[in-house]
Design an enzyme around this catalytic site. Sequence first.
Site, mmCIF file in Angstrom:
data_model
loop_
_atom_site.group_PDB
_atom_site.id
_atom_site.type_symbol
_atom_site.label_atom_id
_atom_site.label_comp_id
_atom_site.label_asym_id
_atom_site.label_seq_id
_atom_site.Cartn_x
_atom_site.Cartn_y
_atom_site.Cartn_z
ATOM 1 N N ASP A 1 11.028 2.667 6.457
ATOM 2 C CA ASP A 1 10.540 1.349 6.852
ATOM 3 C C ASP A 1 11.707 0.636 7.539
ATOM 4 O O ASP A 1 12.839 0.724 7.058
ATOM 5 C CB ASP A 1 10.091 0.552 5.608
ATOM 6 C CG ASP A 1 9.196 -0.623 5.961
ATOM 7 O OD1 ASP A 1 9.645 -1.486 6.743
ATOM 8 O OD2 ASP A 1 8.064 -0.681 5.466
ATOM 9 N N HIS B 1 -13.269 4.454 8.063
ATOM 10 C CA HIS B 1 -12.575 3.219 7.677
ATOM 11 C C HIS B 1 -13.127 2.678 6.350
ATOM 12 O O HIS B 1 -13.525 1.519 6.247
ATOM 13 C CB HIS B 1 -12.721 2.152 8.777
ATOM 14 C CG HIS B 1 -11.595 1.162 8.785
ATOM 15 N ND1 HIS B 1 -10.959 0.758 9.938
ATOM 16 C CD2 HIS B 1 -10.978 0.502 7.778
ATOM 17 C CE1 HIS B 1 -10.016 -0.117 9.645
ATOM 18 N NE2 HIS B 1 -10.008 -0.287 8.320
ATOM 19 N N THR C 1 -4.336 6.114 6.998
ATOM 20 C CA THR C 1 -5.306 5.178 6.441
ATOM 21 C C THR C 1 -4.935 3.753 6.835
ATOM 22 O O THR C 1 -5.387 2.795 6.213
ATOM 23 C CB THR C 1 -5.365 5.280 4.905
ATOM 24 O OG1 THR C 1 -4.037 5.092 4.376
ATOM 25 C CG2 THR C 1 -5.899 6.617 4.449
ATOM 26 N N SER C 2 -4.131 3.604 7.885
ATOM 27 C CA SER C 2 -3.589 2.304 8.241
ATOM 28 C C SER C 2 -4.230 1.730 9.495
ATOM 29 O O SER C 2 -5.162 0.937 9.421
ATOM 30 C CB SER C 2 -2.074 2.413 8.400
ATOM 31 O OG SER C 2 -1.496 1.135 8.526
ATOM 32 N N GLU D 1 -12.035 3.408 17.357
ATOM 33 C CA GLU D 1 -13.075 3.333 16.331
ATOM 34 C C GLU D 1 -14.067 2.192 16.544
ATOM 35 O O GLU D 1 -15.177 2.224 16.014
ATOM 36 C CB GLU D 1 -12.452 3.202 14.942
ATOM 37 C CG GLU D 1 -11.773 1.875 14.671
ATOM 38 C CD GLU D 1 -11.247 1.780 13.243
ATOM 39 O OE1 GLU D 1 -11.698 0.868 12.527
ATOM 40 O OE2 GLU D 1 -10.418 2.612 12.843
ATOM 41 N N ILE E 1 0.836 -1.203 0.000
ATOM 42 C CA ILE E 1 0.000 0.000 0.000
ATOM 43 C C ILE E 1 0.868 1.249 0.000
ATOM 44 O O ILE E 1 0.593 2.217 -0.725
ATOM 45 C CB ILE E 1 -0.967 -0.002 1.210
ATOM 46 C CG1 ILE E 1 -1.945 -1.169 1.091
ATOM 47 C CG2 ILE E 1 -1.724 1.319 1.303
ATOM 48 C CD1 ILE E 1 -2.835 -1.352 2.305
#
Length: 334
Positions: A178, A298, A235-236, A266, A159
Amino acid sequence: MQIAVFSARPYDRRFLEEANQREGAGQDFQFVYFDAALDVHTAALAQDCAAVCVFVNDRLDAPVLQALHALGVRAVLLRCAGFNNVDLASANALGLFVARVPAYSPEAVAEHALALVMTLNRHTHRAYNRVREGNFMLDGLLGHTLHGKTVGIVGTGKIGLATAHIFRGMGCTVLGHDPYPSAALAGIGAMVELDELLSRSDIVSLHCPLTPDTQHLIDDASLARMKPGAMLVNTSRGGLVDTHAVIRALKSRRLGHLAIDVYEQESALFFQDLSGEIIDDEAFQRLMTFPNVLVTGHQGFFTVEALQEISAITLGNLADFAAGRECGNRVAAG
């Protein structure tokens, strides 16, 4: 074989049934759908089922897994990539088969990250409401040209790489970070240390899993290292961001914009219609008061292509369990 599907929505029914017709042809798989999320109170719904199929906000801690095992459940099928909601040590001890969907249509989430950035930067959500009211003034809608800006991608898996490709194609400078550097980023951007990425990026986009090492990766200290006025996009996983630290950074004007499709708490909110209810999550309500904050519930994964892929892989994992085969998507403790 009966499979109890928890947190089931109409689209889950549609795509799982379609996948069952294709992938499960000749297999005796019967899905039983429940709107309720899985927890210790709803586990009994899996009576007479050999497997449960769950989503991101279903709870699979030790008491739930023990309850499922006592009912005869022997497999947990995650229709998502993350598995931080599963007590894997308990699952292993009980001999449960646990499998996930490790990757699916990475472009779906990457494109949603772009949509959040574009919406918040150009204020299209506010402009839409203004025009519907006959207000065509441009004051308060000033944005920035993204071409030439620096975008930091934290997490360069599938992603993250898809997101990097998109922003590179828009003429942005791409930085990546990373712990396991990706050679695939070469030619798209440069791998750098996290501190450098935070200090140089106009936009920081999170695309990493939630682990003990990444819990609250974005906290007061990391926000202080970010470029003043930068945009943060997540968005993870909601737990990557310390919500209270972000609120402080927004109040001090250190953080310029926040766009999130996930939220740490959430599970009590997302995938439900609470429009007629009082939401008593004070941190979430505080976030919603900022004009430079954009929240979606989400939906980054929510495309036809992604749901088809998720359902197909879930059926494949189920078929492996039923046949007693090795499953490449199986997850285990340690």
